[in-house]
Structure formats: C-alpha cells, structure tokens
Scaffold this motif. Structure first.
Motif, mmCIF file in Angstrom:
data_model
loop_
_atom_site.group_PDB
_atom_site.id
_atom_site.type_symbol
_atom_site.label_atom_id
_atom_site.label_comp_id
_atom_site.label_asym_id
_atom_site.label_seq_id
_atom_site.Cartn_x
_atom_site.Cartn_y
_atom_site.Cartn_z
ATOM 1 N N LYS A 262 0.828 -1.199 0.000
ATOM 2 C CA LYS A 262 0.000 0.000 0.000
ATOM 3 C C LYS A 262 0.867 1.256 0.000
ATOM 4 C CE LYS A 262 -3.895 2.026 2.518
ATOM 5 N NZ LYS A 262 -4.776 1.902 3.722
ATOM 6 N N GLN A 263 1.969 1.220 0.761
ATOM 7 C CA GLN A 263 2.880 2.364 0.811
ATOM 8 C C GLN A 263 3.555 2.572 -0.541
ATOM 9 O OE1 GLN A 263 3.288 4.608 3.142
ATOM 10 N NE2 GLN A 263 4.934 5.693 2.040
ATOM 11 N N ALA A 264 3.888 1.482 -1.217
ATOM 12 C CA ALA A 264 4.540 1.579 -2.525
ATOM 13 C C ALA A 264 3.593 2.197 -3.560
ATOM 14 C CB ALA A 264 5.002 0.200 -2.990
ATOM 15 N N ILE A 265 2.326 1.838 -3.488
ATOM 16 C CA ILE A 265 1.329 2.414 -4.405
ATOM 17 C C ILE A 265 1.192 3.912 -4.151
ATOM 18 C CG2 ILE A 265 -1.108 2.425 -5.078
ATOM 19 C CD1 ILE A 265 0.459 0.010 -6.055
ATOM 20 N N SER A 266 1.173 4.296 -2.871
ATOM 21 C CA SER A 266 1.056 5.711 -2.517
ATOM 22 C C SER A 266 2.247 6.502 -3.048
ATOM 23 C CB SER A 266 0.966 5.851 -0.994
ATOM 24 O OG SER A 266 0.893 7.206 -0.625
ATOM 25 N N GLU A 267 3.455 5.934 -2.917
ATOM 26 C CA GLU A 267 4.656 6.619 -3.402
ATOM 27 C C GLU A 267 4.676 6.675 -4.928
ATOM 28 O OE1 GLU A 267 7.961 4.628 -1.656
ATOM 29 O OE2 GLU A 267 7.513 5.319 0.383
ATOM 30 N N LEU A 268 4.156 5.631 -5.583
ATOM 31 C CA LEU A 268 4.081 5.628 -7.044
ATOM 32 C C LEU A 268 3.162 6.754 -7.528
ATOM 33 C CD1 LEU A 268 4.664 4.357 -9.809
ATOM 34 C CD2 LEU A 268 2.746 2.788 -9.406
ATOM 35 N N GLU A 269 2.065 6.954 -6.839
ATOM 36 C CA GLU A 269 1.145 8.033 -7.218
ATOM 37 C C GLU A 269 1.797 9.392 -7.006
ATOM 38 O OE1 GLU A 269 -3.294 6.070 -6.611
ATOM 39 O OE2 GLU A 269 -2.445 7.274 -4.982
ATOM 40 N N GLN A 270 2.551 9.528 -5.931
ATOM 41 C CA GLN A 270 3.270 10.790 -5.707
ATOM 42 C C GLN A 270 4.246 11.058 -6.847
ATOM 43 O OE1 GLN A 270 5.117 10.829 -1.841
ATOM 44 N NE2 GLN A 270 3.210 10.400 -0.762
ATOM 45 N N ALA A 271 4.910 10.012 -7.298
ATOM 46 C CA ALA A 271 5.866 10.163 -8.396
ATOM 47 C C ALA A 271 5.156 10.533 -9.695
ATOM 48 C CB ALA A 271 6.653 8.866 -8.579
ATOM 49 N N LEU A 272 3.975 9.970 -9.916
ATOM 50 C CA LEU A 272 3.227 10.258 -11.139
ATOM 51 C C LEU A 272 2.856 11.740 -11.243
ATOM 52 C CD1 LEU A 272 0.828 7.173 -11.409
ATOM 53 C CD2 LEU A 272 2.365 7.989 -13.210
ATOM 54 N N TYR A 273 2.514 12.340 -10.091
ATOM 55 C CA TYR A 273 2.010 13.716 -10.131
ATOM 56 C C TYR A 273 3.023 14.730 -9.602
ATOM 57 C CZ TYR A 273 -2.233 11.182 -11.092
ATOM 58 O OH TYR A 273 -3.156 10.346 -11.672
ATOM 59 N N ASP A 274 4.292 14.292 -9.488
ATOM 60 C CA ASP A 274 5.363 15.182 -9.011
ATOM 61 C C ASP A 274 5.941 15.917 -10.219
ATOM 62 O OD1 ASP A 274 7.322 16.471 -7.632
ATOM 63 O OD2 ASP A 274 8.642 14.730 -7.478
ATOM 64 N N ASP A 275 5.256 16.992 -10.631
ATOM 65 C CA ASP A 275 5.726 17.742 -11.793
ATOM 66 C C ASP A 275 5.428 19.220 -11.606
ATOM 67 O OD1 ASP A 275 2.937 16.409 -13.677
ATOM 68 O OD2 ASP A 275 3.004 18.057 -12.240
ATOM 69 N N GLN A 276 5.405 19.942 -12.711
ATOM 70 C CA GLN A 276 5.246 21.395 -12.624
ATOM 71 C C GLN A 276 3.905 21.795 -12.040
ATOM 72 O OE1 GLN A 276 5.176 19.645 -15.384
ATOM 73 N NE2 GLN A 276 3.737 20.443 -16.906
ATOM 74 N N HIS A 277 2.921 20.884 -12.007
ATOM 75 C CA HIS A 277 1.612 21.256 -11.482
ATOM 76 C C HIS A 277 1.628 21.382 -9.967
ATOM 77 C CE1 HIS A 277 -0.140 20.990 -15.346
ATOM 78 N NE2 HIS A 277 0.043 19.689 -15.472
ATOM 79 N N SER A 278 2.533 20.668 -9.297
ATOM 80 C CA SER A 278 2.495 20.682 -7.840
ATOM 81 C C SER A 278 3.210 21.928 -7.327
ATOM 82 C CB SER A 278 3.155 19.417 -7.284
ATOM 83 O OG SER A 278 4.432 19.235 -7.842
ATOM 84 N N ALA A 279 2.601 23.054 -7.620
ATOM 85 C CA ALA A 279 3.212 24.351 -7.321
ATOM 86 C C ALA A 279 3.420 24.550 -5.840
ATOM 87 C CB ALA A 279 2.319 25.463 -7.859
#
Length: 803
Positions: A786-803
C-alpha cells in the motif's frame, strides 16, 4: 477494543441496536436499517447521464409500516455525539416525522419537535434512556391531534404483497396526509403529483386503507380515457380482485365494491344516458377523480354533474397539473392541495428523468412568410395576403419544405444518437401528424425497410395506429420507434422508455405543456432510460422560464367576472373559426354529441380538417435551419446553455478555488478515486469530459487543463516520466516488475486501476500467483505494498503542477 477505533457499523450493532431493542422496539416490524429515501439525481451532459450517490438513513423506527416515527443517525465514536443530527433532520423532513436521534455509541442527542413551548428541543440522553414505542407513539398522536374516531383510519396498514415494494417517501406522505384529511371529515381533497411519480399507485393505497378500515365501502374511480381505466385495473388496482369491476354498457352493478368508470360511460346529453342515476346519490362514499384538471375542473362540464350528484361522497382529485385559469379552477372545487410533489423535487430525488433541450430555429419561423400577389396554393385556393408566422404553420398554412426539414432534423438527431430511441412527435393536428409520419418515413428508409412500423401515426382517428399504442409504450417491444400524434398521447400514456419528445405544436397552455413534458419524465434503469431530450421547433420550451411551470398552484379563478381569453388566440379564432381549446383535449368537451360520451374513437383527438377555415398548402419555399442550441437542466432547476467544459469549470471551482487547492487535496488524498468520485457526484461526468477534451488524459490533467488552463500531460507521458527517473531502483526485482506493470495499466486505463483491490487478480498478474503471494514476495506485507502504491502516485504527479 478501543471504542474510538470502531466503525460506524460496529457502533450500530454493538451499542445502538441493543439499546433500541431493549427499549421495546421490534426488530422485525418496527426497525429498518439503511433506508434509502432517494434514488440519486441524474446529471446529464452530452449523451451521458450518471446518478449522484445518495446516503441512506441509518435507522428508521415505525409504529406500523405506514407510520414512521423516528430516525436515528449513527456516527463512529471518534465523532461528536450530535454530528448526525442535521443529516437526520433532512431525513425526518422527507418522512414528515418529529423525532430525530444522533449517536456515536456514548448516548443520544434527541431532537424532539413535539415539545411544549419553553422546553429545550434537543437533549442528551443515555443509551439506557432511549424511549419506548409507546412513549413516542403517545407523543406523536398528541402532536398530530388525532382523536379516537380517527384511529381506525390512521392505523390501517397499506397494501403489502410481500415483494418488498413499499410506497416511496413522498407517496407515503401523500397517502397519510390524504387519509388524515378524510379522517377529519374533509370531503374534498386534491393531490398534486408530477407525471411519473405514481399517482395511481398512491390512489390505490389510499383506497385500500380506507376500504380495509371499513370507513369507505363503495368506491368509484373516474377517468376520461379508456387506456387510463384499463392500465389502472390491470396494474395498480389488481389486488382488489373480485371486488372490482369496470362499468360498461351503462350499467352500475351494486354487487361490486370497487367501480372503475369512464365519465362517458356514466353520462351523456340525453337523460337515458345518465347511468349514474341508476343508483342513489349516497351509493358511493368515496370517489377518486383521475386527471381532474380536465373534464371535471369546469363548472359547466356535463361530467361535473356526476360529482355533484354524489356530493355526499368523499371526493379526491388527482392531477399533475392543477388547472387554474380565470374561469376554471381545481382549487375552487377541491380546496388547496393536501400534498404536492413537483417535477423539480422528483428530478432532485432521482425519481424523475431530467431533460436537455435542443432548440431549433428555422429562418421561416423567425422571419415569417408572405405569399406573392394572387398566389394560389396546391389545391387552387387563393392564399389570403398577410404575413404568416410560426403560429400559423401546420395550422392554417402548410409549407412542405418546413415539414421536410423538421423531419430531417429529427432523423439526423436519432441517427447520430440512437436510431431506436422511442420518440413522440407532437403535431398541431391529425393532418400534420400524417404528413410528419410520411416525411419521417422518407428520411429513414433503411429503418423502415427493416420494419415498416418504425414510424406510426398514433391518433384518435386511426385504428391501426391506436392498436400500436401498447407496443409503443411496452419497453420489450422495439416497434414502433417514432410516434407522430396530436392530442391522443399528451396524457395518460405511460411511455417509460421515451427518450425523445419533439415539439412541433403551438402550445399556449401551461397545463398541456406540463402533460407533454411528462411523457419523457419516467425513469427505467433496466432499459438505461435515465434522461430524455426535448427537440423544440416552436419555442414551447420558453414556458420552462415561467415561474408557474413548477411553482405551487395558485387559485386565480374569478367566478363573478366574464371569461377572459388570450387576445392572440381570440383574434385567431375570430378569423379562422378554430374553436379547439389547447387546455381541453377531451373529445366530450369539444362536441357534446351522444357519440362523444361513449368510448369514442377519437379519445381526445379533434380533426381540425372538419372546421370551416381553410388550410393553405404550398411548396417550393426555401426553408433553412438558422440555429441549434443545447440547454441542460441545471442544479437549481433552470435551463442553462453551456458547454460541458464550462459546466466542469464552474463546478470544480466551487470545490477548489485555486489550482493550489486542487493539487494539495489531490496529493493528500489517500486514494485519488475519492476525489474522482466526489467530483462525479457533483456532476462532473468523466466520460463526457474525455469525449469533449481527450481520452488520453487522466482526471487530474483534465481538471488542471479545463479548469485552471494548465498545459496537460497524457497518462502515457506521466508514466514515461516516472520510468525516465529510474524511480524503481530502490525496490527489489520482483517489486520492480509489479510496479512497472501497474504503471502500464495506469497509462492504459488510469489511476483507478492501480488503486483497485482487484488489479492483482487480472492479467498479467494472474500468471504471477495469487494476489497475497505477489504482495508478500515483492513487498513483504500488504502495508508495504500500500505504501509503494502511494509513493508511485506521488511520483506520477510530481511535476510542474504541484506548485
């Protein structure tokens, strides 16, 4: 176990239910859990409609099945004891009950609407102090002011066939309020319920309770159309069995207790036709008048004499559209409605289908048409020189090209959406309906080759067409698909799967407009009928903007004044001799001949060809479509013109004022699906947005792009960005294979796929072993997975949008 860690369900089973039952409430007959009061409003955008999710009342307590008394809202112990009160108050309003309880397992907050002035409305009580059924029933009867004489009426149960079907909350309110009124000796009652909300079923339950309580022994159900009587007898009234009869042959048989009758079968202009006089004025002690806005509403109607003859009987009028004009009034006769359930309420609750409107403007309708000097029509008639406008077309002037363009537009809409969608085309008269049938056939040759009943004219003058009415309204019958009509199908036709209502008829009457719109408002989940479209060629849908469309009925009849008529209609009638009243489709009121009181062939139709005015017919006129716009039923019941992108932008901004707010909530969400579902519940239909913008983007990028004007990334681009960062090197080989595969599934399907608990059961994971094996071999434990899935999602959306 720590009480604070218990779920809401645990609190109910371990703390609330034991104390409620200990107080004397019978779990089999007086307690219902998870009571779903609404169905969930349908939100429509494009060609898609989805239901909003609705919560159920946790517990409802009943004195008897027809008498709810209290609602209990439970919350987990981590919440304050009174957190559920406001939710409970909403359910109590729907159920019309005064007692609301909220509990977190420590005790109850008791909201009591029956307390005397000066006493606190809300008190905290212990679990052991929960009141008994007798205590609440006694407080309830005092609050209601019931007398001993009313109790036989009040306590009689409704009909229950054991199938689990029970009256919806508003039907139960309508039944109870009507029975209460009758028990108080009020003998004129009006029920106003929108088309499709079950008026006849409600009437059946009212009759059943009064009949079984032996308070009403001989009952008459009156209607003015055979189809209404037959549908009632076969369907809702079937439980009356051998006690019920349909009056035919002008004979009232006293051997029966429940009588169903057409007005026309009971009376006529000649004395020998007045069959109702065969029995004494006190023969019936209860009369139900279906669709009472029609014949019985008018003081001088020949049908009103039946009600006046049986004036000692309790009389209950049913209507979706109470008639209130200067010289006709339901309220004047029946009094103010004992209960009203509107179209807007039905749509909000999810029991009625919302609509979208497609307004089509034709150049000739906007500009009018004037004949050339001395022009004659196709029949050799000299056309009177004046400007003919939208109100004239297909009423006094037929333009072949206009009919053809309307038929072409209808056909094109069906062809690009669903060619087999049940459709009713409302025309000005029988002649118009026939010409429209012919034009539609010519624009749908492929469908007609498959089945020549694809288009049928269903009007009162056409026995073949009328014979197809049952097939049209039967969801299991594919044909006919398109019905052209004039008056016959405006009311009393239970077409549950009708998905398209076409208006090419001049509609001046609000009553008639409501009835026509009612042809599409029924929902049928089994056949995916959740909403319908109104295709409007005559600006009739401007009546939606009239405050009287879904407002409370107001009596405006002025009995002492002369009748006031619409000046425009009056001028038209003076010039062309057209005496039909848009409000009165019933044949018996157009021409009170002996034939009109029988089971008439026209059954509500009136062929204007028999009138003395001339209908001109011309061809060779150039007619074009100027504009077409789509309007949707908005959250406040208004029609709005906006694209789905506009709707999404406005809806999301109400939840998240800025991009930062949205990104923060998205990143903090334990499961992204929670935000996706929440926005869907506010009307963001993801499938429609994908069709409108891009199917390659996920919900996050669709919102960022459409609402906050950010450059979007596709799901595949996001997945590739993660892979480029060598993100997986911190995991062992088995975990890397699992996460890489999940990333591919995200790219193909979306974030909901990687959050799904079943994702490890499908290919290609099914070849790696059972889900638990995969998790242990790759991650060591479910918690680590479950923790790995959560970190994968963070990596997916860790881009210029996360201002």
């Amino acid at each position: 176990m720590n009480k604070k860690q218990l779920t809401e369900t645990d609190i109910i089973s371990k703390y609330i239910m034991p104390h409620v039952e200990k107080a004397g409430w019978d779990s089999m007959t007086q307690i219902r859990q998870e009571v779903k009061l609404r169905d969930g409003k349908v939100i429509v955008r494009g060609q898609l409609g989805v239901r909003k999710t609705v919560k159920s009342a946790d517990i409802v307590l009943y004195h008897k099945p027809n008498m709810p008394l209290a609602v209990i809202e439970a919350k987990a112990n981590k919440h304050e004891i009174g957190k559920g009160i406001q939710q409970g108050l909403d359910y109590a309003r729907l159920l019309d009950i005064p007692f609301i309880f909220s509990s977190n397992g420590d005790g109850f907050i008791f909201h009591d609407k029956t307390v005397s002035e000066g006493q606190p409305i809300e008190n905290e009580i212990s679990l052991e102090e929960f009141p008994s059924p007798q205590q609440l029933w006694q407080k309830f009867t005092v609050w209601k002011g019931y007398t001993d004489a009313q109790m036989p009426y009040i306590t009689q149960d409704y009909y229950d066939d054991g199938s689990g079907k029970a009256p919806r909350y508003y039907q139960l309110q309508a039944i109870n309020k009507t029975v209460e009124a009758v028990s108080r000796g009020e003998n004129r009652n009006l029920l106003v319920m929108a088309t499709g909300t079950g008026k006849t079923y409600t009437a059946f339950q009212i009759i059943w309770r009064l009949w079984k309580a032996k308070q009403k022994k001989r009952i008459l159900f009156l209607a003015d159309r055979n189809i209404l009587i037959d549908q009632t007898r076969i369907n809702d009234f079937q439980p009356f069995g051998q006690a019920m009869t349909k009056i035919t042959g002008r004979t009232v048989d006293p051997a029966y207790e429940i009588h169903l009758a057409l007005y026309q079968a009971l009376t006529g202009p000649e004395e020998y036709q007045k069959a109702y006089k065969q029995v004494d004025p006190d023969f019936f002690d209860l009369i139900i008048i279906d669709e009472c806005h029609r014949g019985s509403a008018s003081e001088d109607s020949a049908w009103r004499e039946i009600l006046e003859y049986f004036s000692s009987a309790t009389q209950i009028g049913l209507t979706a559209t109470p008639k209130e004009t200067e010289d006709v009034s339901n309220i004047d006769y029946f009094g103010e409605p004992v209960y009203t359930y509107s179209l807007k309420e039905g749509i909000e609750d999810g029991f009625l289908a919302p609509y979208k409107v497609v307004r089509v403007d034709l150049d000739i309708d906007l500009q009018g048409w004037r004949p050339e000097k001395g022009q004659i029509d196709k029949n050799g008639e000299l056309i009177k020189d004046r400007i003919y406008n939208q109100k004239d077309f297909d009423r006094t002037l037929v333009i072949d090209e206009r009919t053809d363009l309307v038929a072409k537009t209808i056909s094109a809409y069906l062809q690009r959406t669903d060619p087999m969608a049940k459709t009713i085309v409302f025309c000005n008269d029988i002649d118009h309906a026939e010409r429209m049938r012919r034009a539609l056939i010519n624009h749908n040759p492929e469908q007609v080759k498959i089945n020549d009943k694809y288009v049928m004219k269903i009007t009162g003058d056409d026995e073949l067409g009328k014979a197809q009415l049952d097939n049209f309204i039967n969801p299991k019958k594919a044909y006919p698909v398109i019905a052209t009509t004039s008056e016959l199908m405006t009311t009393g036709v239970d077409a549950k799967t009708c998905k398209l209502v076409v208006l090419d008829q001049n509609i001046q009457s609000m009553t008639k407009f409501k009835q026509i719109i009612g042809r599409g408002t029924r929902i049928d989940d089994r056949y995916n009928k959740l909403w319908f479209t109104i295709l409007d060629f005559k600006k009739a849908t401007e009546l939606f903007a009239d405050e009287k469309f879904d407002g409370p009925p107001e009596q405006i009849m002025n009995s002492s004044s002369d009748a006031i008529t619409d000046l425009e209609d009056s001028a038209f009638d003076d010039e062309f001799g057209d005496t039909i009243n848009d409000d009165e489709p019933a044949a018996g009121e157009v021409s009170e001949t002996p034939a009109s009181y029988g089971d008439t062939a026209a059954d509500g139709e009136w062929d204007k060809e028999e009138s003395d005015y001339i209908k001109y017919r011309v061809a060779g006129v150039n007619v074009t479509k100027v504009a077409e716009r789509v309007q949707y039923y908005d959250t406040d019941g208004k029609l709005v013109t906006e694209s789905f992108k506009d709707y999404t932008r406005n809806t999301v901004l109400k939840q998240f004022e800025s991009l930062d707010d949205f990104v923060k909530s998205w990143n903090e969400a334990e499961r992204k699906q929670i935000i996706i579902d929440e926005l869907a519940n506010h009307g963001v239909i993801w499938q429609a947005l994908e069709q409108d913008v891009s199917k390659d983007m996920g919900p996050f990028d669709l919102i960022c792009h459409v609402v906050y004007d950010q450059p979007p990334l596709t799901r595949r681009e996001r997945a590739d960005n993660v892979k480029k960062r060598n993100y997986f090197t911190k995991y062992n080989e088995a975990a890397q294979i699992v996460l890489n595969t999940l990333l591919d599934k995200y790219a193909d399907i979306g974030v909901s796929e990687i959050e799904s608990k079943d994702v490890l059961k499908v290919a290609p994971f099914d070849k790696m072993g059972r889900p638990l094996e995969i998790v242990k071999n790759a991650f060591g434990s479910p918690k680590a997975y479950k923790q790995a899935i959560s970190e994968l999602e963070q990596a997916l959306y860790d881009d210029q949008h996360s201002a």
